[in-house]
Design a protein around this motif. Structure first.
Motif, PDB file in Angstrom:
ATOM      1  N   PHE A  72      52.348  -0.305  -5.911  1.00 52.29           N
ATOM      2  CA  PHE A  72      51.159   0.371  -6.428  1.00 52.29           C
ATOM      3  C   PHE A  72      51.233   0.523  -7.951  1.00 52.29           C
ATOM      4  CE2 PHE A  72      52.181   1.793  -2.205  1.00 52.29           C
ATOM      5  CZ  PHE A  72      50.960   1.725  -1.547  1.00 52.29           C
ATOM      6  N   PHE A 123      49.483 -13.938  -9.154  1.00 55.61           N
ATOM      7  CA  PHE A 123      50.078 -15.277  -9.117  1.00 55.61           C
ATOM      8  C   PHE A 123      48.956 -16.310  -9.207  1.00 55.61           C
ATOM      9  CE2 PHE A 123      53.272 -13.066  -6.268  1.00 55.61           C
ATOM     10  CZ  PHE A 123      54.314 -13.111  -7.184  1.00 55.61           C
ATOM     11  N   ARG A 126      55.806   4.715   8.462  1.00 57.43           N
ATOM     12  CA  ARG A 126      56.011   6.110   8.870  1.00 57.43           C
ATOM     13  C   ARG A 126      56.506   6.898   7.669  1.00 57.43           C
ATOM     14  NH1 ARG A 126      58.498   6.904  13.655  1.00 57.43           N
ATOM     15  NH2 ARG A 126      58.675   4.779  14.411  1.00 57.43           N
ATOM     16  N   CYS A 127      56.469   8.201   7.789  1.00 59.36           N
ATOM     17  CA  CYS A 127      56.842   9.040   6.659  1.00 59.36           C
ATOM     18  C   CYS A 127      58.353   9.195   6.600  1.00 59.36           C
ATOM     19  CB  CYS A 127      56.174  10.398   6.800  1.00 59.36           C
ATOM     20  SG  CYS A 127      56.404  11.364   5.309  1.00 59.36           S
ATOM     21  N   SER A 159      57.925   0.085   1.505  1.00 55.71           N
ATOM     22  CA  SER A 159      56.950  -0.472   2.450  1.00 55.71           C
ATOM     23  C   SER A 159      57.537  -1.696   3.140  1.00 55.71           C
ATOM     24  CB  SER A 159      55.652  -0.866   1.740  1.00 55.71           C
ATOM     25  OG  SER A 159      55.092   0.238   1.080  1.00 55.71           O
ATOM     26  N   ILE A 210      56.768 -10.544   0.487  1.00 56.27           N
ATOM     27  CA  ILE A 210      57.187 -10.422  -0.913  1.00 56.27           C
ATOM     28  C   ILE A 210      57.466  -8.955  -1.198  1.00 56.27           C
ATOM     29  CG2 ILE A 210      56.548 -10.810  -3.328  1.00 56.27           C
ATOM     30  CD1 ILE A 210      54.619 -12.969  -2.357  1.00 56.27           C
ATOM     31  N   GLY A 211      58.690  -8.655  -1.603  1.00 56.51           N
ATOM     32  CA  GLY A 211      59.051  -7.287  -1.960  1.00 56.51           C
ATOM     33  C   GLY A 211      60.082  -6.711  -1.014  1.00 56.51           C
ATOM     34  N   TYR A 239      50.377  -0.751   7.815  1.00 52.48           N
ATOM     35  CA  TYR A 239      51.257  -1.890   8.098  1.00 52.48           C
ATOM     36  C   TYR A 239      52.231  -1.542   9.234  1.00 52.48           C
ATOM     37  CZ  TYR A 239      54.463   0.793   5.115  1.00 52.48           C
ATOM     38  OH  TYR A 239      55.239   1.792   4.587  1.00 52.48           O
ATOM     39  N   GLY A 250      60.720  -3.015  -1.359  1.00 56.44           N
ATOM     40  CA  GLY A 250      60.617  -1.572  -1.597  1.00 56.44           C
ATOM     41  C   GLY A 250      60.467  -0.846  -0.261  1.00 56.44           C
ATOM     42  N   GLN A 282      60.267  -0.989   5.679  1.00 50.22           N
ATOM     43  CA  GLN A 282      59.747  -0.529   6.976  1.00 50.22           C
ATOM     44  C   GLN A 282      59.063  -1.659   7.742  1.00 50.22           C
ATOM     45  OE1 GLN A 282      57.159   2.784   6.017  1.00 50.22           O
ATOM     46  NE2 GLN A 282      58.822   4.224   6.409  1.00 50.22           N
ATOM     47  N   PRO A 321      50.315  -8.835  -7.401  1.00 45.41           N
ATOM     48  CA  PRO A 321      50.658  -9.553  -8.633  1.00 45.41           C
ATOM     49  C   PRO A 321      49.718 -10.738  -8.800  1.00 45.41           C
ATOM     50  CG  PRO A 321      52.575  -9.390  -7.170  1.00 45.41           C
ATOM     51  CD  PRO A 321      51.394  -8.858  -6.411  1.00 45.41           C
ATOM     52  N   TRP A 362      58.810   2.424 -10.494  1.00 42.06           N
ATOM     53  CA  TRP A 362      57.395   2.752 -10.677  1.00 42.06           C
ATOM     54  C   TRP A 362      57.237   4.164 -11.232  1.00 42.06           C
ATOM     55  CZ3 TRP A 362      56.123   6.891  -7.786  1.00 42.06           C
ATOM     56  CH2 TRP A 362      56.715   7.070  -6.538  1.00 42.06           C
ATOM     57  N   ALA A 386      54.191  -6.847  -0.191  1.00 42.34           N
ATOM     58  CA  ALA A 386      54.638  -5.449  -0.132  1.00 42.34           C
ATOM     59  C   ALA A 386      55.014  -5.078  -1.556  1.00 42.34           C
ATOM     60  CB  ALA A 386      55.817  -5.321   0.819  1.00 42.34           C
ATOM     61  N   ARG A 421      63.172   5.434  -5.779  1.00 40.18           N
ATOM     62  CA  ARG A 421      63.105   6.271  -4.587  1.00 40.18           C
ATOM     63  C   ARG A 421      63.926   5.654  -3.441  1.00 40.18           C
ATOM     64  NH1 ARG A 421      59.081  10.153  -2.229  1.00 40.18           N
ATOM     65  NH2 ARG A 421      59.306   9.871  -0.007  1.00 40.18           N
TER      66      ARG A 421
HETATM   67  P1  NAP Z   1      57.588  -0.640  -4.519  1.00 39.28           P
HETATM   68  O1  NAP Z   1      58.666   0.316  -4.247  1.00 39.28           O
HETATM   69  O2  NAP Z   1      57.001  -0.681  -5.881  1.00 39.28           O
HETATM   70  O3  NAP Z   1      58.131  -2.072  -4.110  1.00 39.28           O
HETATM   71  C1  NAP Z   1      57.441  -3.241  -4.471  1.00 39.28           C
HETATM   72  C2  NAP Z   1      58.318  -4.429  -4.199  1.00 39.28           C
HETATM   73  O4  NAP Z   1      57.622  -5.608  -4.545  1.00 39.28           O
HETATM   74  C3  NAP Z   1      59.590  -4.415  -5.032  1.00 39.28           C
HETATM   75  O5  NAP Z   1      60.655  -4.898  -4.273  1.00 39.28           O
HETATM   76  C4  NAP Z   1      59.238  -5.367  -6.173  1.00 39.28           C
HETATM   77  O6  NAP Z   1      60.347  -5.944  -6.802  1.00 39.28           O
HETATM   78  C5  NAP Z   1      58.431  -6.384  -5.416  1.00 39.28           C
HETATM   79  N1  NAP Z   1      57.610  -7.190  -6.298  1.00 39.28           N
HETATM   80  C6  NAP Z   1      56.549  -6.787  -7.039  1.00 39.28           C
HETATM   81  N2  NAP Z   1      56.049  -7.802  -7.735  1.00 39.28           N
HETATM   82  C7  NAP Z   1      56.814  -8.901  -7.440  1.00 39.28           C
HETATM   83  C8  NAP Z   1      56.815 -10.255  -7.863  1.00 39.28           C
HETATM   84  N3  NAP Z   1      55.921 -10.712  -8.753  1.00 39.28           N
HETATM   85  N4  NAP Z   1      57.761 -11.068  -7.354  1.00 39.28           N
HETATM   86  C9  NAP Z   1      58.665 -10.620  -6.473  1.00 39.28           C
HETATM   87  N5  NAP Z   1      58.721  -9.344  -6.043  1.00 39.28           N
HETATM   88  C10 NAP Z   1      57.806  -8.494  -6.528  1.00 39.28           C
HETATM   89  O7  NAP Z   1      56.344  -0.417  -3.513  1.00 39.28           O
HETATM   90  P2  NAP Z   1      56.344   0.140  -2.026  1.00 39.28           P
HETATM   91  O8  NAP Z   1      57.412  -0.472  -1.234  1.00 39.28           O
HETATM   92  O9  NAP Z   1      54.954   0.014  -1.535  1.00 39.28           O
HETATM   93  O10 NAP Z   1      56.701   1.665  -2.198  1.00 39.28           O
HETATM   94  C11 NAP Z   1      56.112   2.468  -3.208  1.00 39.28           C
HETATM   95  C12 NAP Z   1      56.362   3.914  -2.905  1.00 39.28           C
HETATM   96  O11 NAP Z   1      55.486   4.341  -1.872  1.00 39.28           O
HETATM   97  C13 NAP Z   1      57.730   4.256  -2.382  1.00 39.28           C
HETATM   98  O12 NAP Z   1      58.704   4.316  -3.383  1.00 39.28           O
HETATM   99  C14 NAP Z   1      57.486   5.570  -1.691  1.00 39.28           C
HETATM  100  O13 NAP Z   1      57.426   6.618  -2.597  1.00 39.28           O
HETATM  101  C15 NAP Z   1      56.103   5.351  -1.105  1.00 39.28           C
HETATM  102  N6  NAP Z   1      56.274   4.902   0.278  1.00 39.28           N
HETATM  103  C16 NAP Z   1      56.798   5.786   1.141  1.00 39.28           C
HETATM  104  C17 NAP Z   1      57.017   5.415   2.418  1.00 39.28           C
HETATM  105  C18 NAP Z   1      57.602   6.404   3.349  1.00 39.28           C
HETATM  106  O14 NAP Z   1      57.303   7.562   3.316  1.00 39.28           O
HETATM  107  N7  NAP Z   1      58.470   5.988   4.192  1.00 39.28           N
HETATM  108  C19 NAP Z   1      56.723   4.135   2.853  1.00 39.28           C
HETATM  109  C20 NAP Z   1      56.168   3.247   1.943  1.00 39.28           C
HETATM  110  C21 NAP Z   1      55.958   3.644   0.657  1.00 39.28           C
HETATM  111  P3  NAP Z   1      60.981  -5.242  -8.109  1.00 39.28           P
HETATM  112  O15 NAP Z   1      61.687  -4.026  -7.606  1.00 39.28           O
HETATM  113  O16 NAP Z   1      61.869  -6.259  -8.689  1.00 39.28           O
HETATM  114  O17 NAP Z   1      59.825  -4.891  -9.018  1.00 39.28           O
END
Ligand code: NAP
Length: 556
Positions: free
Chosen positions: A388, A159, A62-63, A195, A190-191, A58, A193, A198, A157, A500, A385, A336
């Motif tokens: 996982f 939906f 980046r890390c 991802s 959507i989201g 996406y 977190g 970034q 999700p 998570w 977004a 995180r």
């Molecule tokens: P995530 O942290 O699980 O974020 C998912 C987002 O989607 C949250 O904001 C969540 O809200 C939202 N969401 C999920 N279902 C939803 C729904 N039905 N309605 C509305 N919002 C919804 O996932 P991620 O952002 O992909 O990151 C996961 C992990 O991957 C990170 O914590 C990190 O460890 C790693 N990662 C690392 C990097 C990096 O190195 N820079 C980059 C990307 C990912 P809620 O919080 O309310 O559930």
């Protein structure tokens, strides 16, 4: 071995070891075991190597661990030769690095791409694993190593109305290979977190209009990314072996930060503010290490959380949007910490809107977009977004049947149960690299990967040297480890967040704190002691006659 045209196995083939996944874990595991004389096959679902860095393409990916530390340390020439161009590497650059490693060590000849494993069944009589691919090919091996990653099962999700939507749908964790152009488009994300945080700034810079749907605000600190300088690069390369050793053996996170030996409340408010500001200006997750009790003591945590909330208020011009972006429901870092480039600033753009879906959730997709409460939103594209099914999702996607036919999913129905995050009782000769119950996602994962790979390789050599064909954790050792993992987690603030890490993002998933929080330094020592004491807590046994006979026949 028979092969299909794309290099995937066909018919039935047999190896000492089969590895599932060709990301950072699978590649190093292959290199290590091949060097030790084992016959190895790697099965990878993707069309190329790279694991998480293959799928997560996406914009803005980046890390959040610095490049000089987020890289393999197992080969001195590799770490000296490779040149990172930025402080925090982009996804394309990390993927180029992984591809370079695959080529440099001639790994591709033992990897079957486009090969998704559907089932893995343990044959007790033969003491071997039989894996079946989605196309029906069978691969037998004495040992099966799951290098399937902790954040690889993307979650959409479910939906209602998804099939009715006529626009384009993307998931950050499954991004298309061809460039996606949002110019002139109306986009919903959507989201919020890591991802999303970034992806939002670059999407906003392209799209005509961007609407961000936020359920839970997150804490994010600025990356302050910059081009790599020769001086900084050399400060690592000059002393790489010693610095890597320090990260492995002396830190809890496997990353060298500027650690503090003070608690946040041991200093006055002005000193604290100054220290938070200094780290905020430096950028990156180093912010979390300003004081040594930020993740242990809620009052200490509040001081750092208040500082970040203050920064959000300062940055976001519209007070209502700023207020909506303030995280209040979890301690800073208990989910995180995110590391961003101009995330909060993006909400000052005229073409960006924030919609809080906490009270009025997203109800469904419609033909034109999303329905949220009473409102309909129209979008040309929707970006999920949504994260996982972390730590267990990729394993659950394979039907893994153990010694008595119980599946791993059944055995882990009340939360993952492992000994050291490496093996699970009832599943002999099945290893997980950075499995639940190990530091994994709480650490610089490359450090944890290398530690697991080295430990597993040492274990297989030990078995071979002693003419043994089976290893499985004892139930009591596993129960003790699960209790320990749980106990140390509850000494911290982590379980206070619906993260998570706890499985809280997946409806119906048992809430257990899955990674081991004791620190990579402590954990490494425990693993080394277990091995030194003849694999304490594991039951080791000889290979069954059937297997020995077959091996003797094969040897002529
Ligand atoms: P995530 O942290 O699980 O974020 C998912 C987002 O989607 C949250 O904001 C969540 O809200 C939202 N969401 C999920 N279902 C939803 C729904 N039905 N309605 C509305 N919002 C919804 O996932 P991620 O952002 O992909 O990151 C996961 C992990 O991957 C990170 O914590 C990190 O460890 C790693 N990662 C690392 C990097 C990096 O190195 N820079 C980059 C990307 C990912 P809620 O919080 O309310 O559930």
């Amino acid at each position: 071995m028979m092969k299909e045209a794309n290099g995937a196995p066909a018919g039935e083939s047999r190896f000492d070891v089969v590895i599932v996944g060709a990301g950072f874990s699978g590649l190093y595991m292959l290199h290590k075991l091949r060097g030790l004389g084992f016959s190895v096959r790697v099965c990878e679902a993707g069309s190329d190597v790279g694991g998480t860095w293959y799928w997560n393409r996406y914009p803005g990916a980046r890390c959040d661990v610095e490049s000089m530390q987020y890289s393999y340390s197992f080969d001195e020439a590799l770490q000296q030769d490779w040149r990172w161009s930025e402080r925090f590497a982009t996804q394309p650059e990390i993927l180029r690095y992984i591809e370079h490693v695959a080529d440099r060590f001639d790994l591709r000849r033992d990897i079957s791409l486009d090969t998704r494993i559907a089932t893995a069944v343990y044959d007790e009589a033969a003491a071997e694993w039989m894996l079946t691919t989605q196309t029906g090919a069978r691969i037998a091996a004495r040992f099966c190593i799951m290098a399937t990653g902790c954040l690889s099962a993307a979650r959409l999700p479910d939906f209602p109305g998804t099939a009715e939507y006529r626009g384009r749908i993307y998931h950050t964790g499954h991004w298309p290979h061809e460039a996606v152009d949002f110019s002139g488009l109306t986009v919903g994300v959507i989201g919020t977190g890591s991802s999303a945080i970034q992806a939002i700034p670059p999407i906003a810079a392209q799209a005509r209009q961007l609407t961000v749907f936020q359920r839970t605000p997150n804490f994010s600190v600025p990356a302050r990314n910059r081009a790599m300088t020769e001086t900084y690069e050399q400060s690592w390369k000059r002393d790489y072996p010693a610095l890597r050793r320090r990260a492995r053996e002396e830190t809890r996170s496997g990353t060298i930060y500027e650690f503090s030996d003070k608690g946040a409340l041991a200093v006055d408010a002005e000193t604290r503010r100054h220290e938070y500001e200094r780290r905020w200006q430096q950028g990156g997750a180093n912010f979390m290490h300003a004081y040594n009790d930020i993740l242990l003591d809620k009052t200490a945590n509040d001081t750092a959380a208040d500082f970040v909330r203050g920064k959000i208020r300062e940055t976001v011009a519209d007070p209502r949007t700023a207020e909506a972006l303030l995280p209040h429901d979890h301690p800073l870092g208990a989910k995180r910490i995110c590391v961003d480039t101009e995330y909060y600033e993006t909400f000052n753009r005229d073409n960006v809107a924030l919609v809080d879906v906490r009270r009025a959730p997203i109800e469904r997709l419609t033909e034109i977009g999303l329905r949220v409460g009473e409102r309909d939103f129209a979008f040309d594209a929707i970006v999920f977004a949504t994260g996982f099914d972390a730590m267990t999702g990729a394993l659950d996607a394979i039907t893994i049947s153990g010694r008595d036919g119980t599946t791993l999913k059944q055995a882990w129905s009340a939360g993952p149960r492992t000994y050291l995050g490496l093996m699970s009782a009832g599943f002999p000769n099945l290893f997980t690299v950075t499995g639940p119950g190990s530091p994994s996602v709480l650490s610089n994962v490359i450090v944890s990967i290398e530690q697991h790979v080295d430990w597993i390789a040492g274990c297989l050599v030990h078995l071979r040297r002693h003419g043994l064909g089976r290893i499985e954790p004892e139930q009591a050792a596993q129960d003790g480890w699960v209790a320990h993992v749980n106990e140390v987690a509850h000494r911290t603030l982590y379980p206070q967040a619906n993260s998570w890490y706890m499985g809280a993002n997946i409806p119906g998933k048992t809430r257990v704190f899955m990674p081991y929080i004791g620190g990579v330094n402590v954990y490494r020592q425990i693993c080394d002691e277990v091995a030194a004491e003849g694999y304490r807590g594991f039951r080791l046994a000889g290979a069954p006659t059937r297997q020995i006979e077959r091996e003797q026949r094969a040897a002529g």
